[in-house]
Design a protein around this motif. Structure first.
Motif, PDB file in Angstrom:
ATOM      1  N   CYS A   1      -5.958  -0.575   3.607  1.00 21.43           N
ATOM      2  CA  CYS A   1      -4.575  -0.838   4.038  1.00 21.43           C
ATOM      3  C   CYS A   1      -3.939  -1.920   3.168  1.00 21.43           C
ATOM      4  O   CYS A   1      -4.561  -2.938   2.867  1.00 21.43           O
ATOM      5  CB  CYS A   1      -4.591  -1.280   5.496  1.00 21.43           C
ATOM      6  SG  CYS A   1      -2.993  -1.806   6.108  1.00 21.43           S
TER       7      CYS A   1
ATOM      8  N   CYS B   1      -3.706  -5.155   5.670  1.00 21.24           N
ATOM      9  CA  CYS B   1      -4.869  -5.817   6.273  1.00 21.24           C
ATOM     10  C   CYS B   1      -6.206  -5.419   5.637  1.00 21.24           C
ATOM     11  O   CYS B   1      -7.248  -5.915   6.048  1.00 21.24           O
ATOM     12  CB  CYS B   1      -4.900  -5.547   7.773  1.00 21.24           C
ATOM     13  SG  CYS B   1      -5.435  -3.871   8.196  1.00 21.24           S
TER      14      CYS B   1
ATOM     15  N   CYS C   1      -3.144   1.290   7.441  1.00 20.71           N
ATOM     16  CA  CYS C   1      -4.168   1.762   8.361  1.00 20.71           C
ATOM     17  C   CYS C   1      -3.509   2.474   9.533  1.00 20.71           C
ATOM     18  O   CYS C   1      -4.020   3.463  10.034  1.00 20.71           O
ATOM     19  CB  CYS C   1      -5.035   0.598   8.841  1.00 20.71           C
ATOM     20  SG  CYS C   1      -4.126  -0.658   9.757  1.00 20.71           S
TER      21      CYS C   1
ATOM     22  N   CYS D   1       0.339  -2.168  11.113  1.00 21.61           N
ATOM     23  CA  CYS D   1       0.695  -2.660   9.776  1.00 21.61           C
ATOM     24  C   CYS D   1       1.935  -1.960   9.216  1.00 21.61           C
ATOM     25  O   CYS D   1       2.750  -2.586   8.562  1.00 21.61           O
ATOM     26  CB  CYS D   1      -0.478  -2.500   8.827  1.00 21.61           C
ATOM     27  SG  CYS D   1      -1.805  -3.641   9.221  1.00 21.61           S
TER      28      CYS D   1
HETATM   29 ZN   LIG Z   1      -3.566  -2.452   8.236  1.00 17.25          ZN
END
Ligand SMILES: [Zn+2]
Length: 184
Positions: free
Chosen positions: A143, A146, A162, A167
């Motif tokens: 991602c 993150c 993700c 996110c």
């Molecule tokens: Zn993420």
């Protein structure tokens, strides 16, 4: 986090994805924070058969493998892999004595010639190798926000987060605020 099956990688590659996600950069949660936890994780994932305790240096080796794999995933998304990551993975492959093994059913596989944690790491590297050969590797991504590893099943391989719920929407909000600042 999105339903796990929507992120899951096919076949044994899922094991590598789960290994990389034992550290969650979004929440800073470390699943493998002791040699014993590594031992249980490897046994639970069928990568370690013996019941001997895992040592501190073995934990360190496994964590360096994990972070190098994360680098490799990030690299296959959008940048060149760091030479550190490549050096680490090449060294770990050597330490596992990865060897080609031909089976009666006409298939062949890379297999570690050593047991223990080195062998377990070797098994994961062999999975990555097979996944690069069969083309699934390029869909394993981290991602952008993150670094959580997920398998991109979108038609045009365009997924960058993700999850859109976490996110993805956070990023959209940030981009929106940025645009508003620039345009007064
Ligand atoms: Zn993420």
């Amino acid at each position: 986090m999105e339903a796990v099956d929507r992120q899951a990688a096919p076949g044994r590659l899922e094991l590598v994805r789960e290994f990389v996600n034992t550290y969650d950069a979004g929440t800073l949660q470390e699943e493998l924070d002791s040699p014993e936890q590594l031992r249980l994780w490897l046994i639970g994932h069928g990568l370690l058969a013996d019941e001997r305790p895992v040592s501190g240096p073995e934990l360190e080796r496994a964590l360096s493998a994990r972070e190098a794999l994360r680098d490799l995933i990030l690299a296959s998304n959008r940048r060149m892999p760091g030479s550190d990551a490549l050096e680490t993975l090449n060294r770990l492959g050597k330490e596992a004595s990865l060897t080609v093994r031909f089976e009666q059913d006409g298939s062949s596989e890379l297999e570690p010639a050593v047991p223990g944690v080195n062998g377990a790491i070797g098994r994961m590297l062999a999975i990555v190798y097979a996944s690069m050969v069969d083309g699934t590797w390029s869909r394993l991504k981290a991602c952008e926000a993150c670094e959580w590893a997920y398998y991109d099943r979108s038609k045009n391989r365009s997924r960058t987060w993700c999850s859109m719920d976490t996110c993805g929407s956070r990023n959209k909000a940030r981009a929106y605020r940025r645009r508003r600042r620039t345009h007064g």
